[in-house]
Write a protein that holds these residues in place. Structure first.
Motif, PDB file in Angstrom:
ATOM      1  N   MET A   7       0.903  -1.374   0.113  1.00 42.97           N
ATOM      2  CA  MET A   7       0.013   0.102  -0.059  1.00 42.97           C
ATOM      3  C   MET A   7       0.871   1.342  -0.010  1.00 42.97           C
ATOM      4  O   MET A   7       0.355   2.461  -0.071  1.00 42.97           O
ATOM      5  CB  MET A   7      -0.745   0.130   1.130  1.00 42.97           C
ATOM      6  CG  MET A   7      -1.621  -1.226   1.497  1.00 42.97           C
ATOM      7  SD  MET A   7      -2.544  -1.860  -0.013  1.00 42.97           S
ATOM      8  CE  MET A   7      -3.863  -0.566  -0.025  1.00 42.97           C
ATOM      9  N   GLY A   8       2.256   1.002   0.261  1.00 42.03           N
ATOM     10  CA  GLY A   8       2.968   2.211   0.185  1.00 42.03           C
ATOM     11  C   GLY A   8       3.422   3.003  -0.962  1.00 42.03           C
ATOM     12  O   GLY A   8       3.248   2.214  -2.315  1.00 42.03           O
ATOM     13  N   GLY A   9       3.683   4.157  -1.138  1.00 45.87           N
ATOM     14  CA  GLY A   9       3.938   5.222  -2.310  1.00 45.87           C
ATOM     15  C   GLY A   9       2.994   5.539  -3.198  1.00 45.87           C
ATOM     16  O   GLY A   9       1.777   5.274  -2.708  1.00 45.87           O
ATOM     17  N   ASP A  10       3.231   6.409  -3.876  1.00 41.51           N
ATOM     18  CA  ASP A  10       2.341   7.069  -4.927  1.00 41.51           C
ATOM     19  C   ASP A  10       1.451   5.964  -5.753  1.00 41.51           C
ATOM     20  O   ASP A  10      -0.006   6.317  -5.957  1.00 41.51           O
ATOM     21  CB  ASP A  10       2.824   7.950  -5.711  1.00 41.51           C
ATOM     22  CG  ASP A  10       3.611   9.076  -5.079  1.00 41.51           C
ATOM     23  OD1 ASP A  10       3.432   9.201  -3.964  1.00 41.51           O
ATOM     24  OD2 ASP A  10       4.576   9.797  -5.641  1.00 41.51           O
ATOM     25  N   GLY A  11       1.980   5.225  -6.161  1.00 39.86           N
ATOM     26  CA  GLY A  11       1.387   3.885  -7.045  1.00 39.86           C
ATOM     27  C   GLY A  11       0.446   2.888  -6.439  1.00 39.86           C
ATOM     28  O   GLY A  11      -0.257   2.265  -6.776  1.00 39.86           O
ATOM     29  N   THR A  30       3.688  -1.445  -6.708  1.00 39.84           N
ATOM     30  CA  THR A  30       4.275  -2.609  -5.953  1.00 39.84           C
ATOM     31  C   THR A  30       4.136  -4.006  -6.593  1.00 39.84           C
ATOM     32  O   THR A  30       5.391  -4.660  -6.845  1.00 39.84           O
ATOM     33  CB  THR A  30       3.795  -2.534  -4.424  1.00 39.84           C
ATOM     34  OG1 THR A  30       3.906  -1.454  -4.017  1.00 39.84           O
ATOM     35  CG2 THR A  30       4.548  -3.713  -3.738  1.00 39.84           C
ATOM     36  N   ILE A  31       3.019  -4.190  -7.040  1.00 34.84           N
ATOM     37  CA  ILE A  31       2.906  -5.630  -7.494  1.00 34.84           C
ATOM     38  C   ILE A  31       3.626  -5.778  -9.064  1.00 34.84           C
ATOM     39  O   ILE A  31       4.148  -6.760  -9.412  1.00 34.84           O
ATOM     40  CB  ILE A  31       1.433  -6.166  -7.350  1.00 34.84           C
ATOM     41  CG1 ILE A  31       0.872  -6.333  -5.964  1.00 34.84           C
ATOM     42  CG2 ILE A  31       1.295  -7.338  -8.315  1.00 34.84           C
ATOM     43  CD1 ILE A  31      -0.450  -6.187  -5.803  1.00 34.84           C
ATOM     44  N   GLU A  59      -4.649  -7.048  -8.564  1.00 35.82           N
ATOM     45  CA  GLU A  59      -3.344  -6.358  -9.333  1.00 35.82           C
ATOM     46  C   GLU A  59      -2.604  -8.008  -9.681  1.00 35.82           C
ATOM     47  O   GLU A  59      -2.082  -7.967 -10.610  1.00 35.82           O
ATOM     48  CB  GLU A  59      -2.560  -5.462  -8.434  1.00 35.82           C
ATOM     49  CG  GLU A  59      -3.254  -4.286  -8.488  1.00 35.82           C
ATOM     50  CD  GLU A  59      -3.363  -3.514  -9.693  1.00 35.82           C
ATOM     51  OE1 GLU A  59      -2.613  -3.967 -10.665  1.00 35.82           O
ATOM     52  OE2 GLU A  59      -4.292  -2.827  -9.901  1.00 35.82           O
ATOM     53  N   MET A  60      -2.339  -8.750  -8.752  1.00 34.70           N
ATOM     54  CA  MET A  60      -1.787 -10.098  -9.013  1.00 34.70           C
ATOM     55  C   MET A  60      -2.354 -10.818  -9.928  1.00 34.70           C
ATOM     56  O   MET A  60      -1.695 -11.529 -10.820  1.00 34.70           O
ATOM     57  CB  MET A  60      -1.974 -11.068  -7.622  1.00 34.70           C
ATOM     58  CG  MET A  60      -0.973 -10.408  -6.519  1.00 34.70           C
ATOM     59  SD  MET A  60      -1.095 -11.447  -5.099  1.00 34.70           S
ATOM     60  CE  MET A  60      -0.519 -13.035  -5.682  1.00 34.70           C
ATOM     61  N   ASP A 110       8.423   4.019 -10.106  1.00 37.04           N
ATOM     62  CA  ASP A 110       7.631   3.255 -11.007  1.00 37.04           C
ATOM     63  C   ASP A 110       7.971   1.665 -10.753  1.00 37.04           C
ATOM     64  O   ASP A 110       8.708   1.161  -9.808  1.00 37.04           O
ATOM     65  CB  ASP A 110       7.676   3.764 -12.248  1.00 37.04           C
ATOM     66  CG  ASP A 110       9.171   3.536 -12.945  1.00 37.04           C
ATOM     67  OD1 ASP A 110       9.894   2.830 -12.131  1.00 37.04           O
ATOM     68  OD2 ASP A 110       9.494   4.059 -13.996  1.00 37.04           O
ATOM     69  N   ALA A 111       7.479   1.024 -11.581  1.00 35.03           N
ATOM     70  CA  ALA A 111       7.671  -0.620 -11.510  1.00 35.03           C
ATOM     71  C   ALA A 111       9.175  -1.050 -11.675  1.00 35.03           C
ATOM     72  O   ALA A 111       9.774  -1.847 -10.857  1.00 35.03           O
ATOM     73  CB  ALA A 111       6.762  -1.504 -12.607  1.00 35.03           C
TER      74      ALA A 111
END
Length: 348
Positions: free
Chosen positions: A12-16, A21-22, A49-50, A307-308
């Protein structure tokens, strides 16, 4: 070969949030990283998302209702360690369920929860935030502290030097790192009393694991002349933000210059390969992943705007330091240092 390290990810962290994260976790596996994941956060959002990344099908998910935001104060976050996605990821390291935790969330909250949950290693007064930075040399530069401690005494700086050298060997593969202290000049008479005392203590050692080469000024950080730069968190954070801002300024200035006329646009087409190389070298995503060193467990901070690709790079950092047992290396290096030279006394 041992089992692949397991990384506890605060999804859940970060802007995205979960999407970034995933996607980053999936990219890390696609690149061939030998790593397992446990994802913490909103299970519905995570599994949605997974589903877009079948390579993550074997990852574990732990549902958490609570999320630490950028506005939460560290004192508030600490009280939610057992309920938040960030706190639960850190607790997974404490309980031996993960080799490292990673989050792109609130840095102050993350530091407070990590320090309270994992505690500092024996003999370490304060943990430090360390990161790899690009240079013109063959290896990235390790710099610490980048914001965990605004004020540091000589003992802290010496401990940071030992930890930074161990991290350089583990994460950057430098056999015998060159260590310097950030100062306003290279002369021995310049700098604060803390810097001079730390320099004297570091000069007194004769370690074969790393070498101390005195002071360095900020304008030489990217020249490739040093492998580890040590400073207090106040100066380190300012230096880091200045470097990141300058990198963005240069790329934006070049973009503006190349679009100013038809002749400039033609010039851009000819120089595009060089411009692309410059942009990739200066992109913070390509050097993402700061580590809290000095704790009884590994915690990695990803940039909030990563980003990713940046997330995958931070996962790569977490995987390398977990595989190289950085905590054991730091302990051994500190013991070796203390056997040769007395550390400065901590300020009461």
């Amino acid at each position: 070969m041992g089992q692949a390290p397991r990384i506890a990810l605060d999804a859940m962290g970060g802007d995205g949030g979960p999407a970034t994260t995933i996607a980053g976790a999936a990219l890390a596996l696609t690149r061939g990283e030998s790593v397992q994941f446990t994802l913490f956060g909103d299970e519905v959002a995570i599994r949605a998302e997974m589903a877009k990344h079948p390579i993550l099908a074997g990852s574990d998910v732990v549902h958490c209702d609570d999320v630490i935001t950028g506005e939460d104060k560290p004192s508030q976050a600490i009280r939610r360690t057992k309920t938040s996605s960030m706190g639960r990821a850190i607790l997974a390291v404490k309980e031996g369920e993960a080799s490292a935790a990673m989050s792109a969330g609130n840095t102050g909250a993350m530091m407070a929860m990590a320090k309270l949950s994992l505690r500092t290693m024996h003999g370490i007064d304060r943990p430090a935030l360390a990161a790899l930075m690009p240079t013109l040399g063959d290896n990235d530069l390790v710099m610490l502290d980048l914001g965990a401690n605004t004020e540091c005494d000589a003992r802290n700086l010496v401990e940071f030097a030992v930890m930074g050298a161990a991290y350089s060997r583990a994460a950057a593969g430098v056999a015998c790192p060159r260590v310097r202290l950030l100062n306003i000049g290279t002369e021995e008479l310049k700098g604060t009393g803390e810097l001079k005392e730390a320099a004297a203590a570091l000069r007194a050692q004769d370690s074969g694991d790393w070498t101390f080469e005195g002071f360095i000024e900020a304008d030489r950080l990217g020249r490739g002349e040093v492998d580890v730069v040590v400073t207090d968190g106040f100066s380190g954070n300012i230096a880091l933000k200045s470097i990141e801002g300058t990198a963005r300024f240069i790329t934006d200035l070049l973009r503006r210059a190349f679009s100013s006329s038809l002749r400039s646009k033609a010039g851009f087409l000819l120089s595009r390969p060089a411009f692309t190389l410059l942009r990739e070298h200066l992109d913070p995503n390509n050097h993402n992943g700061a580590v809290f060193l000095g704790l009884n467990g590994l915690v990695v901070k990803s940039h909030g705007g990563a980003d990713a690709i940046g997330t995958a790079n931070a996962i790569g950092v977490a995987t390398r330091i977990a595989s190289n047992d950085i905590t054991r290396r730091i302990t051994e290096d500190l013991d070796n240092f203390r056997s040769r030279a007395a550390l400065p006394q901590a300020v009461a």
